[in-house]
Design an enzyme around this catalytic site. Structure first.
Site, mmCIF file in Angstrom:
data_model
loop_
_atom_site.group_PDB
_atom_site.id
_atom_site.type_symbol
_atom_site.label_atom_id
_atom_site.label_comp_id
_atom_site.label_asym_id
_atom_site.label_seq_id
_atom_site.Cartn_x
_atom_site.Cartn_y
_atom_site.Cartn_z
ATOM 1 N N GLY A 117 -4.404 -4.453 -3.645
ATOM 2 C CA GLY A 117 -5.712 -3.320 -4.137
ATOM 3 C C GLY A 117 -4.702 -1.958 -4.560
ATOM 4 N N HIS A 118 -4.544 -1.851 -5.908
ATOM 5 C CA HIS A 118 -3.853 -0.760 -6.276
ATOM 6 C C HIS A 118 -4.743 0.459 -6.858
ATOM 7 C CE1 HIS A 118 -0.267 -3.804 -7.272
ATOM 8 N NE2 HIS A 118 -0.627 -3.576 -5.972
ATOM 9 N N GLY B 261 1.523 3.106 -2.523
ATOM 10 C CA GLY B 261 1.159 4.100 -3.436
ATOM 11 C C GLY B 261 1.681 3.537 -4.783
ATOM 12 N N GLN C 234 2.035 -6.090 -3.068
ATOM 13 C CA GLN C 234 2.332 -6.289 -1.751
ATOM 14 C C GLN C 234 3.610 -5.418 -1.562
ATOM 15 O OE1 GLN C 234 1.203 -9.506 -3.003
ATOM 16 N NE2 GLN C 234 -0.671 -8.437 -2.665
ATOM 17 N N ASP D 64 2.342 14.854 1.538
ATOM 18 C CA ASP D 64 1.392 15.727 1.818
ATOM 19 C C ASP D 64 0.667 15.600 3.419
ATOM 20 O OD1 ASP D 64 0.461 13.622 -0.024
ATOM 21 O OD2 ASP D 64 -1.517 14.332 1.057
ATOM 22 N N ASP E 93 0.895 -1.254 -0.074
ATOM 23 C CA ASP E 93 -0.117 0.080 0.016
ATOM 24 C C ASP E 93 0.932 1.178 -0.124
ATOM 25 O OD1 ASP E 93 -2.204 -1.532 0.179
ATOM 26 O OD2 ASP E 93 -2.342 -1.532 2.323
HETATM 27 P P1 GDP Z 1 -0.685 0.229 -3.490
HETATM 28 O O1 GDP Z 1 -1.422 -0.901 -3.026
HETATM 29 O O2 GDP Z 1 0.808 0.458 -3.262
HETATM 30 O O3 GDP Z 1 -1.077 0.604 -4.959
HETATM 31 O O4 GDP Z 1 -1.335 1.557 -2.655
HETATM 32 P P2 GDP Z 1 -3.086 1.634 -2.305
HETATM 33 O O5 GDP Z 1 -3.735 1.851 -3.570
HETATM 34 O O6 GDP Z 1 -3.535 0.351 -1.589
HETATM 35 O O7 GDP Z 1 -2.783 2.717 -1.288
HETATM 36 C C1 GDP Z 1 -2.513 4.045 -1.401
HETATM 37 C C2 GDP Z 1 -3.449 5.188 -1.123
HETATM 38 O O8 GDP Z 1 -2.750 6.434 -1.072
HETATM 39 C C3 GDP Z 1 -4.489 5.262 -2.296
HETATM 40 O O9 GDP Z 1 -5.879 5.434 -1.739
HETATM 41 C C4 GDP Z 1 -3.975 6.320 -3.236
HETATM 42 O O10 GDP Z 1 -5.076 7.021 -3.701
HETATM 43 C C5 GDP Z 1 -3.343 7.206 -2.050
HETATM 44 N N1 GDP Z 1 -2.277 7.987 -2.453
HETATM 45 C C6 GDP Z 1 -1.341 7.798 -3.442
HETATM 46 N N2 GDP Z 1 -0.293 8.765 -3.439
HETATM 47 C C7 GDP Z 1 -0.871 9.675 -2.573
HETATM 48 C C8 GDP Z 1 -0.378 10.848 -2.075
HETATM 49 O O11 GDP Z 1 0.946 11.472 -2.457
HETATM 50 N N3 GDP Z 1 -0.957 11.621 -0.991
HETATM 51 C C9 GDP Z 1 -2.226 11.426 -0.655
HETATM 52 N N4 GDP Z 1 -2.826 11.885 0.289
HETATM 53 N N5 GDP Z 1 -2.648 9.953 -0.899
HETATM 54 C C10 GDP Z 1 -1.909 9.263 -1.903
HETATM 55 P P1 IMO Z 2 -0.976 -4.144 -2.085
HETATM 56 O O1 IMO Z 2 -0.699 -4.743 -3.332
HETATM 57 C C1 IMO Z 2 -0.872 -4.467 1.987
HETATM 58 C C2 IMO Z 2 -1.349 -8.675 3.807
HETATM 59 C C3 IMO Z 2 -2.653 -8.692 4.532
HETATM 60 C C4 IMO Z 2 -2.123 -9.726 5.527
HETATM 61 C C5 IMO Z 2 -0.860 -10.822 4.969
HETATM 62 C C6 IMO Z 2 -1.304 -11.902 4.204
HETATM 63 O O2 IMO Z 2 -2.160 -3.496 -2.220
HETATM 64 O O3 IMO Z 2 0.055 -3.413 -1.360
HETATM 65 P P2 IMO Z 2 -2.771 -12.839 2.182
HETATM 66 O O4 IMO Z 2 -4.263 -12.509 2.048
HETATM 67 O O5 IMO Z 2 -1.725 -12.207 1.168
HETATM 68 O O6 IMO Z 2 -2.329 -14.231 2.551
HETATM 69 O O7 IMO Z 2 -2.457 -11.789 3.698
HETATM 70 O O8 IMO Z 2 -0.359 -9.716 3.720
HETATM 71 N N1 IMO Z 2 -1.503 -7.987 2.520
HETATM 72 C C7 IMO Z 2 -1.334 -6.719 2.075
HETATM 73 N N2 IMO Z 2 -1.099 -5.677 2.830
HETATM 74 N N3 IMO Z 2 -1.074 -4.213 0.702
HETATM 75 C C8 IMO Z 2 -1.308 -5.355 -0.042
HETATM 76 O O9 IMO Z 2 -1.287 -5.456 -1.271
HETATM 77 C C9 IMO Z 2 -1.275 -6.714 0.628
HETATM 78 N N4 IMO Z 2 -1.650 -7.990 0.136
HETATM 79 C C10 IMO Z 2 -1.645 -8.906 1.283
HETATM 80 O O10 IMO Z 2 -3.091 -7.688 5.199
HETATM 81 O O11 IMO Z 2 -1.380 -9.145 6.605
HETATM 82 MG MG MG Z 3 -2.758 -1.469 -1.763
#
Ligand code: GDP
Ligand code: IMO
Ligand code: MG
Length: 424
Positions: free
Chosen positions: A39-40, A14, A224, A333, A12
């Site tokens: 979840g991207h 970003g 991940q 930010d 997560d």
């Molecule tokens: P990923 O799994 O690495 O793709 O990241 P996620 O999408 O799960 O989580 C990142 C969250 O931060 C999302 O809700 C993005 O929209 C948000 N995001 C990404 N870059 C920024 C940033 O620079 N500032 C803020 N406030 N939110 C951001």
């Molecule tokens: P992205 O790609 C954050 C975490 C779960 C749990 C552990 C094992 O969006 O960064 P699983 O269902 O994979 O067996 O769970 O890994 N986890 C993540 N945490 N971002 C993810 O993906 C994750 N995918 C799995 O919360 O701790």
């Molecule tokens: Mg994510």
């Protein structure tokens, strides 16, 4: 240029936003590990897209997207994602290809994932996404997995499913006191999925090899993060795939000699979802403040993410393991308005100073961070688009991260929209 993008913390970071940015000058975008546990998020002019299985590059017009052999594919989730994107005006058909060698997630995988989490004690719980990821990878390694390409041969598929389901139903009945799953029901569903997914399957390794020979630019989209990697992460509080750089090689069927650069993505602070040790975790008031400001709620499960200070001990290990050439620092930010910021520069463990991240979570859970404190900035920076317009204190913070990680920062993100980006 062929690049691998890696999450350098616990996921997560970003990655979705950076993939979207880098896709603009790539031809092919490849997912190579994980599944719909990912979840991207990509935000485009107030429209929010959350990609789980399909590479985030799909949102850039005309790009080819690949789901590689290392991904575990839940066909129902994949069809749902394709149809949702198509309904929102994103063309997917003709641009998305799936590896015949990718293993499929079946209902018994997600069911066992959930039942196991619910039946064990709190201290053993991983806090998985319950998508069946672990059980599916376990079957792959135990050689009882069923692959996307098996759908092409209905008699073979039926026989294989029958053999595997007999064992799974035994486990469900004897261990979890569950009635078991219907063979006919699964068979019928997967025959239906086959009609939609088989037209997308190709030999993705061969495709990538040929694309490379034609001089196409390939972007490998990690899911991940480094510390969720099954080998190098905080085992057992990890996911079941290789989220570090090697996963891109085995998970897509290409050679490491094809890779030109590795890009790491970090948040300006740290988050993690699920269980497991987290040395720099915030105390509860700051936790709630950052969770709210950073909208730190899981893109897949909606769970609140645990938040903490930037951990340079952890991030340095990610730099080394993945050989990061450059970094994107996200969500700067969110730190605006804090009086001071802390960075963990070492750990204290049983009276000793540790500079390297320990392998054992038992040791890690006893580590106390040694912090360097830096002054925070008060300005809202979400409208800043150039390095020189950042507050001096923000520049100093970033420069300190650069020095601690010995890696150049090329992207600074100050908001979730595509244009809220500083190219350094
Ligand atoms: P990923 O799994 O690495 O793709 O990241 P996620 O999408 O799960 O989580 C990142 C969250 O931060 C999302 O809700 C993005 O929209 C948000 N995001 C990404 N870059 C920024 C940033 O620079 N500032 C803020 N406030 N939110 C951001
Ligand atoms: P992205 O790609 C954050 C975490 C779960 C749990 C552990 C094992 O969006 O960064 P699983 O269902 O994979 O067996 O769970 O890994 N986890 C993540 N945490 N971002 C993810 O993906 C994750 N995918 C799995 O919360 O701790
Ligand atoms: Mg994510």
């Amino acid at each position: 240029m062929n690049r691998i993008l890696i999450g350098a913390q616990w996921g997560d970071e970003g990655k979705g936003k950076v993939i979207d940015l880098l896709s603009a000058d790539s031809d092919v975008i490849v997912r190579y590990q994980g599944g719909n546990n990912a979840g991207h998020t990509v935000r485009l002019e107030n429209r929010k897209f959350v990609l789980h299985l399909i590479p985030s590059g799909i949102l850039q017009r005309g790009k080819v997207c690949i789901i590689g052999n290392g991904v575990v594919v839940d066909p129902n989730a994949l069809i749902d994602e394709i149809e949702t994107l198509e309904a929102r005006g994103v063309r997917v058909y003709g641009r998305l290809f799936v590896s015949e060698q990718a293993h499929m997630i079946f209902p018994y995988h997600s069911l066992i994932d959930s039942l196991r989490e619910e039946s064990i004690s709190k201290s053993e719980m991983i806090g998985t996404t319950k998508r069946g990821i672990g059980p599916c990878y376990a079957d792959k390694m135990s050689r009882v997995g069923i692959r996307v390409g098996d759908l092409r041969y209905p008699d073979y598929f039926k026989e294989r499913l029958g053999q595997v389901l007999r064992e799974k139903n035994d486990v469900l009945k004897k261990i979890y006191n569950h009635a078991g799953l219907s063979f006919e029901g699964i068979l019928k569903d997967y025959r239906r999925y086959a009609r939609k997914i088989l037209p997308l399957t190709i030999d993705t390794g061969l495709y990538l090899h040929e694309a490379c020979r034609k001089g196409k630019d390939i972007l490998f989209e990690g899911a991940q993060g480094t510390f969720l990697d099954v080998d190098h992460g905080t085992y057992p509080f990890v996911t079941s795939s290789n989220a570090t750089v090697g996963g891109a090689i085995t998970g897509s069927g290409i050679s490491p000699t094809m890779i030109d650069r590795v890009v790491g993505v970090v948040k300006a602070y740290t988050t993690r979802v699920g269980e497991g040790p987290f040395p720099t975790e915030f105390p509860s008031r700051l936790m709630m403040q950052i969770q709210k400001k950073g909208e730190e709620f899981g893109a897949t499960t909606g769970r609140p993410r645990r938040c903490g200070w930037f951990d340079a001990v952890l991030a340095r290990k990610a730099v080394r393991l993945n050989g990061l050439d450059e970094m994107a620092v996200m969500k700067l930010d969110v730190l605006s308005g804090l009086k001071e910021l802390k960075i963990a520069v070492a750990y204290r463990f049983r009276g000793q100073l540790l500079k390297n991240f320990p392998h054992s979570i038992y040791a890690l859970s006893q580590c106390k961070p040694v912090y360097q404190t830096m002054p925070g900035w008060q300005e809202d920076i979400t409208h800043v688009r150039r390095w020189k317009h950042l507050p001096e204190k923000a520049k100093k913070y970033l420069k300190r991260l650069e020095a601690l990680l010995e890696t150049e920062i090329k992207i600074v993100s100050v908001g979730s929209e595509r244009n809220q980006t500083i190219h350094v």
